[in-house]
Design a protein around this motif. Structure first.
Motif, PDB file in Angstrom:
ATOM      1  N   CYS A 172       0.365 -35.571 -38.829  1.00 36.23           N
ATOM      2  CA  CYS A 172       1.743 -35.474 -38.366  1.00 36.23           C
ATOM      3  C   CYS A 172       2.551 -36.614 -38.973  1.00 36.23           C
ATOM      4  CB  CYS A 172       1.777 -35.549 -36.840  1.00 36.23           C
ATOM      5  SG  CYS A 172       3.419 -35.380 -36.151  1.00 36.23           S
ATOM      6  N   GLY A 173       3.711 -36.265 -39.517  1.00 33.35           N
ATOM      7  CA  GLY A 173       4.612 -37.271 -40.061  1.00 33.35           C
ATOM      8  C   GLY A 173       4.483 -37.413 -41.562  1.00 33.35           C
ATOM      9  N   PRO A 174       5.402 -38.168 -42.154  1.00 34.87           N
ATOM     10  CA  PRO A 174       5.295 -38.423 -43.592  1.00 34.87           C
ATOM     11  C   PRO A 174       4.001 -39.190 -43.886  1.00 34.87           C
ATOM     12  CG  PRO A 174       7.083 -39.718 -42.627  1.00 34.87           C
ATOM     13  CD  PRO A 174       6.540 -38.837 -41.548  1.00 34.87           C
ATOM     14  N   PRO A 175       3.424 -39.008 -45.052  1.00 35.44           N
ATOM     15  CA  PRO A 175       2.089 -39.567 -45.312  1.00 35.44           C
ATOM     16  C   PRO A 175       1.975 -41.079 -45.144  1.00 35.44           C
ATOM     17  CG  PRO A 175       3.094 -38.777 -47.339  1.00 35.44           C
ATOM     18  CD  PRO A 175       3.974 -38.330 -46.219  1.00 35.44           C
ATOM     19  N   ASP A 176       3.033 -41.820 -45.440  1.00 33.47           N
ATOM     20  CA  ASP A 176       2.948 -43.280 -45.314  1.00 33.47           C
ATOM     21  C   ASP A 176       3.146 -43.764 -43.875  1.00 33.47           C
ATOM     22  OD1 ASP A 176       5.584 -42.485 -45.397  1.00 33.47           O
ATOM     23  OD2 ASP A 176       6.231 -44.020 -46.807  1.00 33.47           O
ATOM     24  N   GLU A 177       3.476 -42.855 -42.957  1.00 31.24           N
ATOM     25  CA  GLU A 177       3.628 -43.203 -41.540  1.00 31.24           C
ATOM     26  C   GLU A 177       2.847 -42.233 -40.658  1.00 31.24           C
ATOM     27  OE1 GLU A 177       7.783 -43.187 -40.566  1.00 31.24           O
ATOM     28  OE2 GLU A 177       8.323 -44.118 -42.454  1.00 31.24           O
ATOM     29  N   SER A 178       1.928 -41.514 -41.212  1.00 34.14           N
ATOM     30  CA  SER A 178       1.296 -40.399 -40.514  1.00 34.14           C
ATOM     31  C   SER A 178       0.239 -40.835 -39.505  1.00 34.14           C
ATOM     32  CB  SER A 178       0.651 -39.452 -41.518  1.00 34.14           C
ATOM     33  OG  SER A 178      -0.423 -40.100 -42.155  1.00 34.14           O
ATOM     34  N   VAL A 179      -0.018 -39.924 -38.612  1.00 31.95           N
ATOM     35  CA  VAL A 179      -1.152 -40.004 -37.705  1.00 31.95           C
ATOM     36  C   VAL A 179      -2.043 -38.829 -38.081  1.00 31.95           C
ATOM     37  CG1 VAL A 179      -1.896 -39.763 -35.309  1.00 31.95           C
ATOM     38  CG2 VAL A 179       0.197 -41.033 -35.839  1.00 31.95           C
ATOM     39  N   VAL A 180      -3.309 -39.084 -38.332  1.00 32.34           N
ATOM     40  CA  VAL A 180      -4.247 -38.021 -38.674  1.00 32.34           C
ATOM     41  C   VAL A 180      -5.329 -37.975 -37.596  1.00 32.34           C
ATOM     42  CG1 VAL A 180      -5.885 -37.124 -40.377  1.00 32.34           C
ATOM     43  CG2 VAL A 180      -3.796 -38.266 -41.148  1.00 32.34           C
ATOM     44  N   LEU A 181      -5.385 -36.851 -36.915  1.00 30.09           N
ATOM     45  CA  LEU A 181      -6.412 -36.615 -35.905  1.00 30.09           C
ATOM     46  C   LEU A 181      -7.538 -35.825 -36.546  1.00 30.09           C
ATOM     47  CD1 LEU A 181      -4.087 -35.304 -33.054  1.00 30.09           C
ATOM     48  CD2 LEU A 181      -4.861 -37.649 -33.405  1.00 30.09           C
ATOM     49  N   TYR A 182      -8.745 -36.040 -36.073  1.00 36.05           N
ATOM     50  CA  TYR A 182      -9.819 -35.187 -36.553  1.00 36.05           C
ATOM     51  C   TYR A 182     -10.906 -35.076 -35.505  1.00 36.05           C
ATOM     52  CZ  TYR A 182     -13.017 -39.065 -37.633  1.00 36.05           C
ATOM     53  OH  TYR A 182     -13.861 -40.135 -37.543  1.00 36.05           O
ATOM     54  N   GLY A 183     -11.680 -34.046 -35.662  1.00 36.46           N
ATOM     55  CA  GLY A 183     -12.804 -33.811 -34.783  1.00 36.46           C
ATOM     56  C   GLY A 183     -13.840 -32.979 -35.511  1.00 36.46           C
ATOM     57  N   ARG A 184     -14.912 -32.708 -34.818  1.00 35.55           N
ATOM     58  CA  ARG A 184     -16.025 -32.018 -35.465  1.00 35.55           C
ATOM     59  C   ARG A 184     -16.392 -30.701 -34.775  1.00 35.55           C
ATOM     60  NH1 ARG A 184     -19.379 -35.383 -38.455  1.00 35.55           N
ATOM     61  NH2 ARG A 184     -19.922 -33.421 -39.433  1.00 35.55           N
ATOM     62  N   ARG A 185     -15.770 -30.413 -33.663  1.00 32.76           N
ATOM     63  CA  ARG A 185     -16.187 -29.253 -32.864  1.00 32.76           C
ATOM     64  C   ARG A 185     -15.028 -28.284 -32.604  1.00 32.76           C
ATOM     65  NH1 ARG A 185     -20.480 -31.555 -32.632  1.00 32.76           N
ATOM     66  NH2 ARG A 185     -21.568 -33.006 -31.350  1.00 32.76           N
ATOM     67  N   THR A 186     -15.376 -27.029 -32.456  1.00 31.83           N
ATOM     68  CA  THR A 186     -14.413 -25.980 -32.149  1.00 31.83           C
ATOM     69  C   THR A 186     -13.637 -26.297 -30.878  1.00 31.83           C
ATOM     70  OG1 THR A 186     -15.865 -24.358 -33.176  1.00 31.83           O
ATOM     71  CG2 THR A 186     -14.203 -23.505 -31.685  1.00 31.83           C
ATOM     72  N   SER A 187     -14.330 -26.763 -29.859  1.00 41.94           N
ATOM     73  CA  SER A 187     -13.673 -27.054 -28.577  1.00 41.94           C
ATOM     74  C   SER A 187     -12.569 -28.101 -28.751  1.00 41.94           C
ATOM     75  CB  SER A 187     -14.691 -27.526 -27.543  1.00 41.94           C
ATOM     76  OG  SER A 187     -15.337 -28.709 -27.977  1.00 41.94           O
ATOM     77  N   GLU A 188     -12.741 -29.028 -29.679  1.00 44.88           N
ATOM     78  CA  GLU A 188     -11.733 -30.066 -29.914  1.00 44.88           C
ATOM     79  C   GLU A 188     -10.483 -29.474 -30.562  1.00 44.88           C
ATOM     80  OE1 GLU A 188     -14.800 -33.789 -30.696  1.00 44.88           O
ATOM     81  OE2 GLU A 188     -14.275 -32.446 -32.348  1.00 44.88           O
ATOM     82  N   VAL A 189     -10.670 -28.526 -31.473  1.00 42.91           N
ATOM     83  CA  VAL A 189      -9.515 -27.856 -32.098  1.00 42.91           C
ATOM     84  C   VAL A 189      -8.721 -27.140 -31.015  1.00 42.91           C
ATOM     85  CG1 VAL A 189      -8.751 -26.086 -33.726  1.00 42.91           C
ATOM     86  CG2 VAL A 189     -10.736 -27.479 -34.279  1.00 42.91           C
ATOM     87  N   LYS A 190      -9.420 -26.376 -30.188  1.00 44.66           N
ATOM     88  CA  LYS A 190      -8.748 -25.629 -29.116  1.00 44.66           C
ATOM     89  C   LYS A 190      -7.979 -26.563 -28.189  1.00 44.66           C
ATOM     90  CE  LYS A 190     -12.176 -21.950 -28.893  1.00 44.66           C
ATOM     91  NZ  LYS A 190     -13.148 -21.304 -27.996  1.00 44.66           N
ATOM     92  N   GLU A 191      -8.615 -27.661 -27.798  1.00 45.21           N
ATOM     93  CA  GLU A 191      -7.964 -28.618 -26.893  1.00 45.21           C
ATOM     94  C   GLU A 191      -6.720 -29.224 -27.549  1.00 45.21           C
ATOM     95  OE1 GLU A 191      -8.929 -32.785 -24.516  1.00 45.21           O
ATOM     96  OE2 GLU A 191     -10.556 -31.767 -25.556  1.00 45.21           O
TER      97      GLU A 191
END
Length: 186
Positions: free
Chosen positions: A19-38
């Motif tokens: 989210c946001g322009p690349p030089d100010e972005s926040v990048v979320l990540y996860g490894r599980r399907t349940s995390e994407v849904k949440e």
């Protein structure tokens, strides 16, 4: 993806959302399907509180949609005859295909054509695509960086489009949308 008994299979081993322009972005990540849904449901709850819409660009939505299509009850899906998904809407979140906007250009090609955020290029060679991976497969810092730069390259591409077009609302669904808009305005 991988082949098992001559049948192509694929599994989610990491997901990322920036989210946001690349030089100010926040990048979320996860490894599980349940995390994407949440994560998506949390964003949908924000839409429910009065925001009109959240747009999420997925570089190749047609492929990723095959994973997520059964996870949500979609309000609307627009696709072509070959199941190429242009957009899919879930509770105020519109997933859009960045590949269609980019005229079929790969993420690496989009990165090479950046004019403002030129340092956000898709990484090459830091991820071995021949390995079978799943949500429990350990990832090195280098591999995580490779995945993160995919998101940052995409954010850079879309941020430049927002700058060029004046607003995310003005970005057409496809590259040919620019031609249609030009002719309509003329």
């Amino acid at each position: 993806s991988f082949y098992e008994n001559e049948e192509k299979r694929s599994t989610l081993y990491i997901w990322m959302l920036g989210c946001g322009p690349p030089d100010e972005s926040v990048v979320l990540y996860g490894r599980r399907t349940s995390e994407v849904k949440e994560c998506i449901d949390t964003l949908a709850n924000i839409c429910d509180t009065g925001y009109n819409k959240i747009i999420i660009y997925v570089h190749y939505l047609g492929a990723d949609f095959q994973f997520i299509r059964r996870w949500f009850e979609w309000d609307k899906v627009f696709c072509d005859d070959t199941r190429g998904v242009y957009y899919a809407i879930y509770r105020g979140i519109e997933f859009r295909c960045e590949l269609k906007l980019a005229g079929g250009r790969s993420l690496a090609e989009c990165g090479k054509n950046l004019r403002i955020y030129t340092s956000y290029q898709k990484k090459v060679g830091d991820l071995n695509y021949s390995l079978k991976r799943h949500s429990g497969t350990p990832l090195t810092i280098q591999e995580l960086g490779y995945c993160e730069f995919d998101v940052l390259t995409s954010l850079a591409y879309i941020t430049e489009k927002i700058i060029e077009d004046g607003s995310i609302a003005n970005i057409p669904l496809t590259n040919t949308g620019y031609v249609r808009n030009h002719i309509r305005n003329a």
